[in-house]
Motif scaffolding. Structure first.
Motif, mmCIF file in Angstrom:
data_model
loop_
_atom_site.group_PDB
_atom_site.id
_atom_site.type_symbol
_atom_site.label_atom_id
_atom_site.label_comp_id
_atom_site.label_asym_id
_atom_site.label_seq_id
_atom_site.Cartn_x
_atom_site.Cartn_y
_atom_site.Cartn_z
ATOM 1 N N TYR A 185 -35.412 -34.083 -75.521
ATOM 2 C CA TYR A 185 -36.548 -33.563 -74.770
ATOM 3 C C TYR A 185 -36.217 -32.286 -73.996
ATOM 4 O O TYR A 185 -36.872 -31.265 -74.185
ATOM 5 C CB TYR A 185 -37.071 -34.624 -73.793
ATOM 6 C CG TYR A 185 -37.708 -35.803 -74.474
ATOM 7 C CD1 TYR A 185 -39.058 -35.795 -74.814
ATOM 8 C CD2 TYR A 185 -36.957 -36.934 -74.779
ATOM 9 C CE1 TYR A 185 -39.645 -36.875 -75.440
ATOM 10 C CE2 TYR A 185 -37.536 -38.028 -75.409
ATOM 11 C CZ TYR A 185 -38.889 -37.994 -75.743
ATOM 12 O OH TYR A 185 -39.468 -39.063 -76.359
ATOM 13 N N GLY A 186 -35.256 -32.346 -73.079
ATOM 14 C CA GLY A 186 -35.086 -31.214 -72.173
ATOM 15 C C GLY A 186 -33.649 -30.919 -71.834
ATOM 16 O O GLY A 186 -32.712 -31.333 -72.511
ATOM 17 N N THR A 241 -39.323 -34.063 -70.397
ATOM 18 C CA THR A 241 -39.825 -32.707 -70.238
ATOM 19 C C THR A 241 -38.730 -31.678 -70.464
ATOM 20 O O THR A 241 -37.546 -31.977 -70.324
ATOM 21 C CB THR A 241 -40.422 -32.513 -68.829
ATOM 22 O OG1 THR A 241 -40.900 -31.171 -68.690
ATOM 23 C CG2 THR A 241 -39.372 -32.762 -67.751
ATOM 24 N N CYS A 242 -39.148 -30.466 -70.816
ATOM 25 C CA CYS A 242 -38.233 -29.330 -70.963
ATOM 26 C C CYS A 242 -38.571 -28.224 -69.962
ATOM 27 O O CYS A 242 -38.055 -27.120 -70.059
ATOM 28 C CB CYS A 242 -38.312 -28.791 -72.400
ATOM 29 S SG CYS A 242 -37.172 -27.439 -72.781
ATOM 30 N N LYS A 243 -39.437 -28.542 -69.004
ATOM 31 C CA LYS A 243 -39.880 -27.508 -68.067
ATOM 32 C C LYS A 243 -38.730 -26.928 -67.257
ATOM 33 O O LYS A 243 -38.696 -25.733 -66.971
ATOM 34 C CB LYS A 243 -40.950 -28.080 -67.140
ATOM 35 C CG LYS A 243 -42.267 -28.380 -67.832
ATOM 36 C CD LYS A 243 -43.306 -28.909 -66.859
ATOM 37 C CE LYS A 243 -44.627 -29.192 -67.575
ATOM 38 N NZ LYS A 243 -45.645 -29.736 -66.632
ATOM 39 N N GLY A 244 -37.777 -27.783 -66.863
ATOM 40 C CA GLY A 244 -36.627 -27.283 -66.114
ATOM 41 C C GLY A 244 -35.802 -26.314 -66.933
ATOM 42 O O GLY A 244 -35.397 -25.251 -66.449
ATOM 43 N N ALA A 245 -35.549 -26.663 -68.175
ATOM 44 C CA ALA A 245 -34.757 -25.791 -69.055
ATOM 45 C C ALA A 245 -35.477 -24.467 -69.290
ATOM 46 O O ALA A 245 -34.841 -23.402 -69.325
ATOM 47 C CB ALA A 245 -34.492 -26.501 -70.376
ATOM 48 N N GLU A 246 -36.786 -24.522 -69.449
ATOM 49 C CA GLU A 246 -37.540 -23.290 -69.669
ATOM 50 C C GLU A 246 -37.426 -22.363 -68.467
ATOM 51 O O GLU A 246 -37.251 -21.153 -68.619
ATOM 52 C CB GLU A 246 -39.006 -23.632 -69.947
ATOM 53 C CG GLU A 246 -39.209 -24.306 -71.304
ATOM 54 C CD GLU A 246 -40.613 -24.849 -71.481
ATOM 55 O OE1 GLU A 246 -41.366 -24.916 -70.466
ATOM 56 O OE2 GLU A 246 -40.969 -25.237 -72.610
ATOM 57 N N ARG A 247 -37.505 -22.949 -67.271
ATOM 58 C CA ARG A 247 -37.370 -22.121 -66.070
ATOM 59 C C ARG A 247 -35.973 -21.537 -65.956
ATOM 60 O O ARG A 247 -35.799 -20.347 -65.652
ATOM 61 C CB ARG A 247 -37.696 -22.945 -64.815
ATOM 62 C CG ARG A 247 -37.314 -22.197 -63.530
ATOM 63 C CD ARG A 247 -37.740 -22.875 -62.268
ATOM 64 N NE ARG A 247 -37.069 -22.289 -61.130
ATOM 65 C CZ ARG A 247 -37.347 -21.101 -60.609
ATOM 66 N NH1 ARG A 247 -38.286 -20.351 -61.151
ATOM 67 N NH2 ARG A 247 -36.684 -20.653 -59.561
ATOM 68 N N ASP A 272 -24.957 -26.875 -64.974
ATOM 69 C CA ASP A 272 -26.043 -27.853 -64.900
ATOM 70 C C ASP A 272 -27.425 -27.246 -65.174
ATOM 71 O O ASP A 272 -27.680 -26.071 -64.904
ATOM 72 C CB ASP A 272 -26.062 -28.583 -63.563
ATOM 73 C CG ASP A 272 -24.912 -29.576 -63.430
ATOM 74 O OD1 ASP A 272 -24.279 -29.896 -64.454
ATOM 75 O OD2 ASP A 272 -24.649 -30.045 -62.309
ATOM 76 N N VAL A 273 -28.291 -28.094 -65.716
ATOM 77 C CA VAL A 273 -29.686 -27.744 -65.986
ATOM 78 C C VAL A 273 -30.533 -28.942 -65.563
ATOM 79 O O VAL A 273 -30.421 -30.019 -66.134
ATOM 80 C CB VAL A 273 -29.924 -27.427 -67.476
ATOM 81 C CG1 VAL A 273 -31.401 -27.148 -67.723
ATOM 82 C CG2 VAL A 273 -29.081 -26.232 -67.916
ATOM 83 N N ALA A 274 -31.353 -28.760 -64.559
ATOM 84 C CA ALA A 274 -32.104 -29.873 -63.977
ATOM 85 C C ALA A 274 -33.436 -30.080 -64.672
ATOM 86 O O ALA A 274 -34.141 -29.126 -65.006
ATOM 87 C CB ALA A 274 -32.343 -29.613 -62.492
ATOM 88 N N GLU A 275 -33.782 -31.342 -64.876
ATOM 89 C CA GLU A 275 -35.137 -31.741 -65.239
ATOM 90 C C GLU A 275 -35.615 -32.749 -64.185
ATOM 91 O O GLU A 275 -34.828 -33.561 -63.698
ATOM 92 C CB GLU A 275 -35.181 -32.382 -66.631
ATOM 93 C CG GLU A 275 -34.792 -31.459 -67.776
ATOM 94 C CD GLU A 275 -35.816 -30.363 -68.072
ATOM 95 O OE1 GLU A 275 -36.874 -30.321 -67.393
ATOM 96 O OE2 GLU A 275 -35.544 -29.537 -68.964
ATOM 97 N N LEU A 276 -36.888 -32.698 -63.856
ATOM 98 C CA LEU A 276 -37.441 -33.602 -62.858
ATOM 99 C C LEU A 276 -37.994 -34.875 -63.477
ATOM 100 O O LEU A 276 -38.325 -35.824 -62.766
ATOM 101 C CB LEU A 276 -38.525 -32.891 -62.040
ATOM 102 C CG LEU A 276 -38.064 -31.627 -61.302
ATOM 103 C CD1 LEU A 276 -39.177 -31.091 -60.422
ATOM 104 C CD2 LEU A 276 -36.816 -31.896 -60.474
#
Length: 465
Positions: A110-111, A72-78, A64-68
């Motif tokens: 997006y993410g 956005t792609c901020k979750g994937a980047e982290r 899993d890869v979470a986005e809030l």
């Protein structure tokens, strides 16, 4: 060229930025300290879920890869940065998508996994996904043209995801596989003592509340369809004697939501699998500790020594539920990524305020960050008790020595197995007491049982010295 639209739709489990206010922002990650070990990293991602499993060989599974938010792609980047910090690599052997909600998958275009794959933040050997549907013909991919397979509620997240992976020009198209129930070959670490079994997928073998209708199948046009959570992929992960179960947002009750969908008890079916029927060492609590999951049967059968919960600070969903917290705390220890719902009685729960890291060098003993406790896997403890050298007691003449000596499991009235290194030692009665010095019985070399009045009868035949 296949065309698909990015559609924003209300999705079960969709979350907002409110889940992680500025005062409780996601904690920066730390460089890996578990190289060469087996490790489970529950990444702090707010009100979502992402975890990285690393075997001693370096074989990796990203679950899993979470986005809030949907755009956005901020979750994937982290997540990509944490994978690099932990492994020193931007390659993952297997990505697993438990189900099609933004806080576990992200939004194609997006993410989430789309961002990781298409922007090449990470590369993958394969992606293991659930079998929800596929688009096979035509030029316009949308909810009406997709061939749905195992679905209930259908959101924009699901539609976009199917349209994305069905596109032959996408980078995921040739590496995506549909999960096979019961397989231990689809996710195959090279480690001799490592194994990953697909415990559940697509609600296969699960009936609705009527006891007749399969949850599996296409239900997206039902008046009250099943929740997307019912179709989660669940994994049993083994390293040596250590066992761990994670199953996304898997549901564990029959109920109808006020949002127009049903919950179905998939957990109880999963708990009946031969792979977990003797219990496991650690579980990742389903659905962030929601009251719709972690039912009594599931928790009782798996009987984890520790439960791990990923949830957001002051989240709007009220995760974790107090009933679930109490149930898990009555079974073992509880670790959370951070304080979540603010009105909960967390008791002795441990808060990571960052990633939760479970590690094991040998697959027998394991450690969880934030705790000084050294845990021992149930299988290792049981084997030690079975194989230990018996030392006959030297007490009064009425002391008996019955070989082979059982583990004391089943003794309930004040009698418990304890040891100088390994505790707990897999008793059926999970309350543990140390026997006072000078008032204990030798059960096995280095292990002792307290006094029993024989209720039930003293099946281990350990006697007070």
């Amino acid at each position: 060229m296949l065309r698909y639209h990015c559609v924003l739709a209300l999705a079960v489990g969709l979350v907002t930025a409110r889940s992680v206010p500025e005062s409780r922002a996601i904690t920066p990650g730390k460089i890996n300290t578990t190289a060469g070990q087996f490790a489970v990293h529950i990444l702090q991602v707010g009100q979502g879920d992402s975890q990285l499993i690393v075997f001693p060989s370096g074989y990796t599974v990203l679950n899993d890869v979470a986005e809030l938010n949907w755009n956005t792609c901020k979750g994937a980047e982290r997540v990509a940065e944490r994978v690099f910090e932990i492994t020193g690599s931007r390659h993952v052997d297997v990505g697993v998508i438990s189900h099609w909600h933004v806080d576990h998958l992200g939004y194609a275009g997006y993410g989430g996994f789309w961002c990781l794959i298409e922007r090449e933040l990470l590369t993958f050997g394969k992606i293991v996904d659930r079998d929800g549907g596929v688009f096979t013909s035509g030029t316009e991919c949308n909810e009406e043209t997709i061939q749905w397979k195992n679905v209930g509620t259908v959101s924009g997240t699901a539609v976009n995801w199917v349209c994305y992976f069905s596109d032959a020009n996408s980078k995921i198209h040739n590496i995506r596989e549909v999960a096979t129930l019961g397989s231990n070959a689809q996710i195959a670490p090279p480690d001799a003592d490592g194994e990953v079994i697909i415990l559940m997928t697509d609600a296969l073998g699960v009936k609705m509340a009527d006891g007749v209708t399969d949850v599996a199948g296409d239900h997206h046009k039902d008046n009250v369809p099943p929740s997307e959570n019912d179709y989660c992929i669940g994994l049993l992960i083994r390293f040596g004697d250590f066992t761990y179960v994670t199953a996304g947002d898997l549901d564990g009750e029959y109920a109808t939501s006020g949002w127009g969908y049903t919950y179905n008890d998939v957990e109880t079916v999963a708990a009946k699998s031969n792979t977990v029927s003797r219990g496991v060492d650690v579980v990742h609590a389903n659905h962030h500790g929601s009251g719709h999951s972690s039912n009594s049967e599931y928790v009782s059968v798996l009987a984890p020594q520790a439960s791990l919960i990923s949830c957001g600070y002051d989240n709007s969903h009220g995760h974790p539920a107090q009933t679930v917290l109490d149930r898990l705390l009555n079974t073992g220890d509880v670790f959370l990524t951070n304080v979540c719902a603010l009105d909960r009685a967390y008791g002795r729960s441990v808060f990571a305020d960052g990633d939760i890291v479970l590690s094991s060098i040998d697959g027998a003993a394991f450690h969880i960050s934030g705790s000084t406790k050294q845990y021992t896997s149930k299988r290792a403890a049981a084997r030690l008790l079975t194989n230990a050298t018996h030392t006959p007691p030297t007490g009064p003449s009425d002391q008996s020595w019955d070989a082979p000596r059982p583990t004391c499991a089943g003794r309930r009235n004040g009698t418990y197995c304890v040891g100088p290194v390994i505790a707990p030692v897999f008793p059926l009665n999970r309350t543990l007491l140390s026997c006072p010095e000078g008032n204990r019985s030798v059960c096995l070399s280095g292990y002792y049982c307290g006094e029993s009045t024989g209720d039930p009868p003293d099946d281990a035949s350990c006697h007070v010295l």
